[in-house]
Design a protein around this motif. Structure first.
Motif, PDB file in Angstrom:
ATOM      1  N   ARG A 367      34.529 -52.339 -29.336  1.00  0.00           N
ATOM      2  CA  ARG A 367      34.560 -51.560 -27.929  1.00  0.00           C
ATOM      3  C   ARG A 367      33.330 -51.590 -27.417  1.00  0.00           C
ATOM      4  NH1 ARG A 367      34.204 -50.152 -23.926  1.00  0.00           N
ATOM      5  NH2 ARG A 367      34.650 -48.478 -22.742  1.00  0.00           N
ATOM      6  N   GLU A 368      32.116 -51.455 -28.250  1.00  0.00           N
ATOM      7  CA  GLU A 368      30.739 -51.614 -27.604  1.00  0.00           C
ATOM      8  C   GLU A 368      30.618 -53.017 -27.005  1.00  0.00           C
ATOM      9  OE1 GLU A 368      27.991 -50.127 -29.995  1.00  0.00           O
ATOM     10  OE2 GLU A 368      28.930 -47.957 -30.282  1.00  0.00           O
ATOM     11  N   ALA A 369      31.301 -54.013 -27.300  1.00  0.00           N
ATOM     12  CA  ALA A 369      30.972 -55.320 -26.808  1.00  0.00           C
ATOM     13  C   ALA A 369      31.400 -55.667 -25.577  1.00  0.00           C
ATOM     14  CB  ALA A 369      31.391 -56.189 -27.915  1.00  0.00           C
ATOM     15  N   ILE A 370      32.604 -54.596 -25.051  1.00  0.00           N
ATOM     16  CA  ILE A 370      33.270 -54.903 -24.240  1.00  0.00           C
ATOM     17  C   ILE A 370      32.690 -54.394 -22.698  1.00  0.00           C
ATOM     18  CG2 ILE A 370      35.384 -54.156 -22.811  1.00  0.00           C
ATOM     19  CD1 ILE A 370      37.154 -54.391 -25.277  1.00  0.00           C
ATOM     20  N   THR A 371      32.509 -55.201 -21.791  1.00  0.00           N
ATOM     21  CA  THR A 371      31.996 -54.607 -20.459  1.00  0.00           C
ATOM     22  C   THR A 371      33.002 -54.904 -19.520  1.00  0.00           C
ATOM     23  OG1 THR A 371      30.904 -57.059 -20.262  1.00  0.00           O
ATOM     24  CG2 THR A 371      29.550 -55.272 -21.086  1.00  0.00           C
ATOM     25  N   ILE A 372      32.828 -54.184 -18.320  1.00  0.00           N
ATOM     26  CA  ILE A 372      33.951 -54.027 -17.400  1.00  0.00           C
ATOM     27  C   ILE A 372      33.370 -54.213 -16.064  1.00  0.00           C
ATOM     28  CG2 ILE A 372      35.705 -52.511 -16.482  1.00  0.00           C
ATOM     29  CD1 ILE A 372      35.001 -50.843 -19.283  1.00  0.00           C
ATOM     30  N   ASP A 373      34.088 -55.024 -15.366  1.00  0.00           N
ATOM     31  CA  ASP A 373      33.777 -55.109 -13.795  1.00  0.00           C
ATOM     32  C   ASP A 373      34.881 -54.470 -12.858  1.00  0.00           C
ATOM     33  OD1 ASP A 373      31.819 -56.889 -14.635  1.00  0.00           O
ATOM     34  OD2 ASP A 373      32.862 -58.731 -14.286  1.00  0.00           O
ATOM     35  N   VAL A 376      39.497 -50.759 -13.902  1.00  0.00           N
ATOM     36  CA  VAL A 376      40.714 -51.090 -14.397  1.00  0.00           C
ATOM     37  C   VAL A 376      41.775 -50.007 -14.436  1.00  0.00           C
ATOM     38  CG1 VAL A 376      41.770 -52.122 -16.717  1.00  0.00           C
ATOM     39  CG2 VAL A 376      39.507 -52.497 -15.909  1.00  0.00           C
ATOM     40  N   PRO A 377      42.965 -50.231 -13.758  1.00  0.00           N
ATOM     41  CA  PRO A 377      43.862 -49.272 -13.663  1.00  0.00           C
ATOM     42  C   PRO A 377      44.895 -49.133 -15.167  1.00  0.00           C
ATOM     43  CG  PRO A 377      44.565 -51.320 -12.716  1.00  0.00           C
ATOM     44  CD  PRO A 377      43.193 -51.394 -13.069  1.00  0.00           C
ATOM     45  N   ALA A 378      45.418 -48.061 -15.248  1.00  0.00           N
ATOM     46  CA  ALA A 378      46.041 -47.702 -16.490  1.00  0.00           C
ATOM     47  C   ALA A 378      47.265 -48.688 -16.396  1.00  0.00           C
ATOM     48  CB  ALA A 378      46.176 -46.095 -16.623  1.00  0.00           C
ATOM     49  N   LEU A 379      47.505 -49.402 -17.288  1.00  0.00           N
ATOM     50  CA  LEU A 379      48.768 -50.306 -17.503  1.00  0.00           C
ATOM     51  C   LEU A 379      49.649 -49.871 -18.721  1.00  0.00           C
ATOM     52  CD1 LEU A 379      47.312 -53.693 -16.263  1.00  0.00           C
ATOM     53  CD2 LEU A 379      48.543 -51.872 -14.835  1.00  0.00           C
ATOM     54  N   VAL A 403      46.686 -63.027 -29.560  1.00  0.00           N
ATOM     55  CA  VAL A 403      46.070 -62.465 -28.465  1.00  0.00           C
ATOM     56  C   VAL A 403      46.991 -62.025 -27.561  1.00  0.00           C
ATOM     57  CG1 VAL A 403      44.259 -62.703 -26.702  1.00  0.00           C
ATOM     58  CG2 VAL A 403      43.990 -63.573 -29.080  1.00  0.00           C
ATOM     59  N   GLU A 404      47.724 -62.991 -26.746  1.00  0.00           N
ATOM     60  CA  GLU A 404      48.754 -62.654 -25.505  1.00  0.00           C
ATOM     61  C   GLU A 404      49.690 -61.668 -26.186  1.00  0.00           C
ATOM     62  OE1 GLU A 404      49.742 -67.079 -26.172  1.00  0.00           O
ATOM     63  OE2 GLU A 404      47.770 -65.871 -26.585  1.00  0.00           O
ATOM     64  N   ARG A 405      50.165 -61.804 -27.421  1.00  0.00           N
ATOM     65  CA  ARG A 405      51.108 -60.824 -27.725  1.00  0.00           C
ATOM     66  C   ARG A 405      50.699 -59.426 -27.599  1.00  0.00           C
ATOM     67  NH1 ARG A 405      52.139 -64.074 -32.176  1.00  0.00           N
ATOM     68  NH2 ARG A 405      51.355 -62.562 -33.398  1.00  0.00           N
ATOM     69  N   THR A 406      49.423 -59.336 -28.372  1.00  0.00           N
ATOM     70  CA  THR A 406      48.989 -57.836 -28.366  1.00  0.00           C
ATOM     71  C   THR A 406      48.660 -57.409 -26.842  1.00  0.00           C
ATOM     72  OG1 THR A 406      47.830 -58.428 -30.596  1.00  0.00           O
ATOM     73  CG2 THR A 406      46.980 -56.832 -29.259  1.00  0.00           C
ATOM     74  N   LEU A 407      48.229 -58.150 -26.105  1.00  0.00           N
ATOM     75  CA  LEU A 407      47.909 -57.648 -24.673  1.00  0.00           C
ATOM     76  C   LEU A 407      49.182 -57.274 -23.861  1.00  0.00           C
ATOM     77  CD1 LEU A 407      44.917 -60.104 -23.573  1.00  0.00           C
ATOM     78  CD2 LEU A 407      44.765 -57.783 -24.310  1.00  0.00           C
ATOM     79  N   GLU A 485      44.250 -50.961 -26.030  1.00  0.00           N
ATOM     80  CA  GLU A 485      44.006 -49.704 -25.783  1.00  0.00           C
ATOM     81  C   GLU A 485      43.386 -49.268 -24.533  1.00  0.00           C
ATOM     82  OE1 GLU A 485      41.670 -48.723 -29.155  1.00  0.00           O
ATOM     83  OE2 GLU A 485      43.410 -49.202 -30.760  1.00  0.00           O
ATOM     84  N   LEU A 486      42.438 -49.975 -23.930  1.00  0.00           N
ATOM     85  CA  LEU A 486      41.901 -49.639 -22.792  1.00  0.00           C
ATOM     86  C   LEU A 486      42.770 -49.848 -21.456  1.00  0.00           C
ATOM     87  CD1 LEU A 486      38.187 -51.160 -23.216  1.00  0.00           C
ATOM     88  CD2 LEU A 486      39.033 -48.869 -23.341  1.00  0.00           C
ATOM     89  N   LEU A 487      43.715 -50.853 -21.640  1.00  0.00           N
ATOM     90  CA  LEU A 487      44.525 -51.200 -20.675  1.00  0.00           C
ATOM     91  C   LEU A 487      45.526 -49.802 -20.493  1.00  0.00           C
ATOM     92  CD1 LEU A 487      45.191 -54.906 -21.123  1.00  0.00           C
ATOM     93  CD2 LEU A 487      43.971 -53.785 -19.159  1.00  0.00           C
ATOM     94  N   GLU A 488      46.050 -49.439 -21.819  1.00  0.00           N
ATOM     95  CA  GLU A 488      46.797 -48.345 -21.861  1.00  0.00           C
ATOM     96  C   GLU A 488      46.300 -47.375 -21.103  1.00  0.00           C
ATOM     97  OE1 GLU A 488      50.439 -46.917 -23.320  1.00  0.00           O
ATOM     98  OE2 GLU A 488      49.633 -48.719 -23.489  1.00  0.00           O
ATOM     99  N   SER A 489      45.254 -46.908 -21.104  1.00  0.00           N
ATOM    100  CA  SER A 489      44.822 -45.621 -20.502  1.00  0.00           C
ATOM    101  C   SER A 489      43.759 -45.969 -19.077  1.00  0.00           C
ATOM    102  CB  SER A 489      43.638 -45.026 -21.318  1.00  0.00           C
ATOM    103  OG  SER A 489      42.447 -45.697 -21.794  1.00  0.00           O
ATOM    104  N   GLY A 490      43.385 -47.168 -18.873  1.00  0.00           N
ATOM    105  CA  GLY A 490      42.493 -47.410 -17.681  1.00  0.00           C
ATOM    106  C   GLY A 490      41.044 -47.003 -18.137  1.00  0.00           C
ATOM    107  N   VAL A 491      40.028 -47.754 -17.314  1.00  0.00           N
ATOM    108  CA  VAL A 491      38.795 -47.371 -17.845  1.00  0.00           C
ATOM    109  C   VAL A 491      37.771 -47.931 -16.440  1.00  0.00           C
ATOM    110  CG1 VAL A 491      38.588 -49.448 -18.835  1.00  0.00           C
ATOM    111  CG2 VAL A 491      37.130 -47.772 -19.159  1.00  0.00           C
TER     112      VAL A 491
END
Length: 493
Positions: A367-373, A376-379, A403-407, A485-491
């Motif tokens: 999680r800490e390695a993820i950066t965001i531009d 990101v809306p909740a999906l 990877v794609e199955r999980t996303l 998980e981040l896509l689920e909630s948005g960030v």
């Protein structure tokens, strides 16, 4: 001195005979560790090989009185795994660890990589990657590196070494003198460093110096040409390997696979083996015979082995290869095998131990390695994933659809040439936006018709894209789960 791969989940007769005759050991690949009966292993499962004939290799590394073997495996976490190739790794990779810059986490991951390797019978972890990734176009290192700063890479290499050794395995840092400033993949071509020796010494050798200072027992070479050292790739170059010895390294010099195109299509694997020994190499990694795919012969593993073996015999017979050179290499390999065998009791205890770091520590790093531009809306729920990635390097050599199955979370997965869906949650999956113009152009085209789409970038970040983007710094099961998980909630950034 020979370290072949082999086909299948059981030990072939030819390999048994060679092991009885003194073969150093083998390198395990994903095809040797596939779940029995095609069963899909669960995330993070340690594949058990004890039920089949491959157990002969494990016994040779642990039984009292057995001749010690060196059993190698590519376990890096992140993108590169053999034991979890069919599920995806649930450990952070080097780019994630380097970005977070938590040395305790890197040591813990090294320890866990060694435990998982030992659990499938391997006692030499072919890692960590000590390459300083300074070329964003690099198709083979990229997120496998701890970063572009030599000091950061050095300290994480040392931390990883501590972890691997503490679990009872040996580490083999790679790829000397540094594969990070290349834009060709040595599996398919002959890369050449265009930098001068001063920059090589200043930016790319420090992690190897640090590893040597920390007592690393094996170093793997790179099939790359350093023009100021001559026109031979470092694996076959006495100047390059002499420089490694000048750094104070007295352990085992391991070649990268001799079936890679950089050697195979220049001098050939057989002559390349002879050149490597004459240059100062000790342990010759022959091949992953599964790399040829459908083109591989049923006995491709033995063919690859015999090509190298016969070339060495012929070179000894005609005087090209002094027998003293062979003996020198064999002594170094034997010392390493003995040293690893002495850790057998400690290794057995370490495999069973659990220091509590997994899985919570791994997910924190991811999680800490993820950066965001952008935002990101909740999906929530099922998503369509448009996968724009090209083929992966043979170094990865694992299934990629996890990877794609999980996303997708139960939604549809589309390939790059598919029409852009007009409705529904859309995730665009990329991995080389800093180097692949086609990926960037395709993202721009998607943004023009679906400004509500989100990009998940599993490579190294480049210039900002015209859509909100999650940069995961790994194409692994772990990274995909945290991104989902981040896509689920948005960030927001």
């Amino acid at each position: 001195m020979l370290w072949p791969g082999f086909l299948g989940r059981s030990t072939p007769d030819w390999l048994r005979r060679e092991l009885d005759a003194g073969l150093a050991g083998v390198v395990l690949f994903a095809q040797n560790l596939a779940p029995a009966g095609g069963r899909a292993a669960s995330a993070g499962e340690r594949i058990d090989t004890s039920a089949d004939d491959l157990d002969v290799l494990r016994r040779s590394t642990t039984d009292a009185g057995a001749r010690p073997l060196l059993i190698g495996i590519d376990e890096e976490g992140g993108n590169v795994t053999r034991a979890e190739a069919h599920t995806g790794s649930n450990l952070p990779g080097a780019a994630q660890l380097g970005f977070v810059d938590d040395l305790d986490a890197t040591e813990a991951v090294g320890r866990e990589l060694a435990r998982r390797s030992l659990a499938v019978g391997a006692n030499v972890v072919l890692g960590p990657v000590a390459d300083v990734n300074t070329d964003p176009r690099n198709p083979v290192i990229g997120v496998r590196s701890f970063g572009a700063d030599p000091e950061r890479v050095s300290r994480h290499v040392v931390a990883s070494l501590r972890g691997i050794r503490s679990a009872g395995a040996a580490a083999c840092v790679k790829h000397f003198p540094g594969h990070g400033d290349t834009h060709l993949d040595s599996h398919h071509a002959m890369p050449e460093l265009t930098i001068g020796l001063d920059e090589l010494e200043r930016r790319h050798l420090p992690p190897f110096r640090a590893a040597i200072g920390a007592g690393v027992e094996a170093v793997m070479t790179a099939h790359i040409v350093v023009p100021e050292w001559g026109d031979r790739p470092s694996t076959l170059n006495p100047v390059a390997l002499g420089r490694l010895r000048e750094l104070g390294f007295d352990g085992v010099i391991v070649t990268d696979a001799l079936d890679m195109a950089a050697v195979r299509e220049s001098v050939g694997a057989g002559p390349g083996a002879v050149h490597a020994l004459l240059a100062g190499a000790d342990l010759l990694c022959i091949s992953n015979p599964a790399n040829l795919g459908a083109a591989a012969a049923p006995d491709q593993d033995e063919r690859d082995f015999r090509e190298v073996q016969h070339a060495i015999f012929a070179a000894i017979d005609d005087g090209t290869l002094p027998f003293a050179t062979v003996e020198r290499a064999a002594r170094r390999v034997g010392r390493l095998a003995d040293a690893v065998a002495e850790r057998a009791a400690v290794a057995a205890a370490s495999v069973a131990a659990d220091d509590g770091w997994m899985p919570r520590g791994a997910r924190r790093v991811a999680r800490e390695a993820i950066t965001i531009d952008g935002a990101v809306p909740a999906l929530p729920g099922a998503r369509t994933v448009l996968d724009l990635r090209g083929r992966s390097t043979l170094a990865v050599a694992s299934d990629r659809d996890y990877v794609e199955r999980t996303l997708a979370a139960g939604g549809e997965v589309l390939r790059a040439d598919a029409p852009v869906p007009e409705r529904g949650a859309l995730v665009v999956l990329v991995d080389r936006i800093g180097a692949d113009r086609a990926q960037r152009d395709r993202v721009s085209a998607v943004a023009a018709v679906r400004p509500d789409a989100v990009v998940v970038d599993v490579g190294l970040p480049g210039e900002p894209l015209p859509l909100p983007t999650l940069h995961t710094r790994a194409a692994s099961l772990l990274a995909a789960e945290v991104a989902s998980e981040l896509l689920e909630s948005g960030v927001r950034a």
